[in-house]
Design a protein around this motif. Structure first.
Motif: not given
Length: 315
Positions: A168-177, A248-252, A254-259
């Motif tokens: 979910r993090v890959s598809e919702i956060l990382i792929r759009p970015l 847990e995915l929210g914490v993950m 947040f950390a990934i987005l900062r990087v």
């Protein structure tokens, strides 16, 4: 640019891979970062040891680098045949952080391989192809330097079955970015996959965020330094693992987005006008009340190991 793509079955002849490894005097280390993975780590280590060390001499060592697990992770890993080490005990002079990226960086201090293969410790359907499919391209093609896994990631349902919808993090956060800022990387199917293999020399040239941001940082830095031509990816079919809940995915995330944001600024793609907050705010909803949850997430960054060694005087 098209990224080279393989299937793990392309490298099912592990005897041939072992012969290539021998002919090129190459050593292979498998490194597994863990935190409370007693349920799965023993089986993962046993498969690697039995099929890729005892039956076929492809892997030279199995290292489990642990973040102070409170269950039997270390005992299970050791009894199955791995060298299990606390991350904090490796290079103690450099200090210690808690996080996946920290364990991966510390692994480079103790691994002896010319090729390092990282796999996560929570895989429930692990098979030898996870290793041979990732190291195979590196052994067969000298132009390939970094091999990333991709797979279907099913999501467990309430009835004990599974359905599509993992990652979910890959598809919702990382792929759009990536689509917005690094379209050159959108051909990578699983940018956050924890299974990948690379040549030691390349890994030692990369910085390692100490937490969840390590995988996306690697990909962006490979792009920045012109290494995408040496990137490949291997289909491992399916990865079944312990699904994380939304908190847990929210914490993950947040950390990934900062990087991610820090690299965007470094690469001149955005301008940040203030320091990024370290405090992640979320809520727990219970009947009749809501509770705010505050998590301070500091994604420290370990420098490339090559740089440290360049300034460390010889004994």
């Amino acid at each position: 640019m098209s990224i080279k793509r393989f299937h793990h079955s392309d490298f099912s002849n592990t005897a041939n891979l072992a012969a290539l490894k021998h002919d090129t005097s190459t050593k292979i280390s498998v490194c597994i970062p863990t935190l409370n993975e007693a349920e799965t780590i023993g089986q993962i280590v046993r498969i690697i040891r039995q099929e890729l060390m005892e039956q076929i001499p492809l892997v030279d060592e199995i290292l489990v680098i642990d973040s102070q697990s409170t269950d039997r992770t270390l005992a299970e890993a050791s009894s199955a045949g791995a060298r299990a080490i606390l991350s904090s005990d490796i290079s103690p002079e450099s200090g210690s952080y808690t996080g996946k990226g920290e364990n991966l960086w510390k692994a480079l201090h103790v691994a002896t391989g010319d090729i390092i293969c990282y796999v996560d410790g929570d895989i429930k359907n692990f098979h030898a192809g996870y290793i041979s499919g990732l190291v195979g391209p590196l052994l067969e093609d000298a132009e390939i330097h970094y091999v990333k896994a991709f797979y279907e990631r099913p999501l467990a349902d309430e009835r004990g079955g599974s359905q599509p919808g993992g990652g979910r993090v890959s598809e919702i956060l990382i792929r759009p970015l990536l689509s917005l800022f690094y379209p050159e990387l959108t051909g990578i199917f699983q940018p956050l996959a924890g299974e990948y293999a690379a040549r030691r020399k390349l890994l030692e040239s990369l910085a390692f965020p100490t937490g969840y941001g390590v995988e996306i940082a690697h990909l962006i830095d490979l792009w920045k330094h012109g290494h995408l031509s040496g990137l490949a990816q291997t289909d491992l079919i399916k990865r079944v693992h312990r699904n994380r809940d939304d908190s847990e995915l929210g914490v993950m995330s947040f950390a990934i987005l900062r990087v991610f944001l820090q690299r965007l600024e470094r690469d001149g793609r955005i301008s940040l006008h203030s320091e990024l907050p370290e405090l992640f705010r979320s809520w727990i909803f219970e009947p009749g009340q809501t509770t705010e949850v505050l998590n301070r997430i500091v994604e420290e960054e370990r420098p490339p190991l090559r740089d440290i060694r360049a300034v460390t005087p010889a004994p």
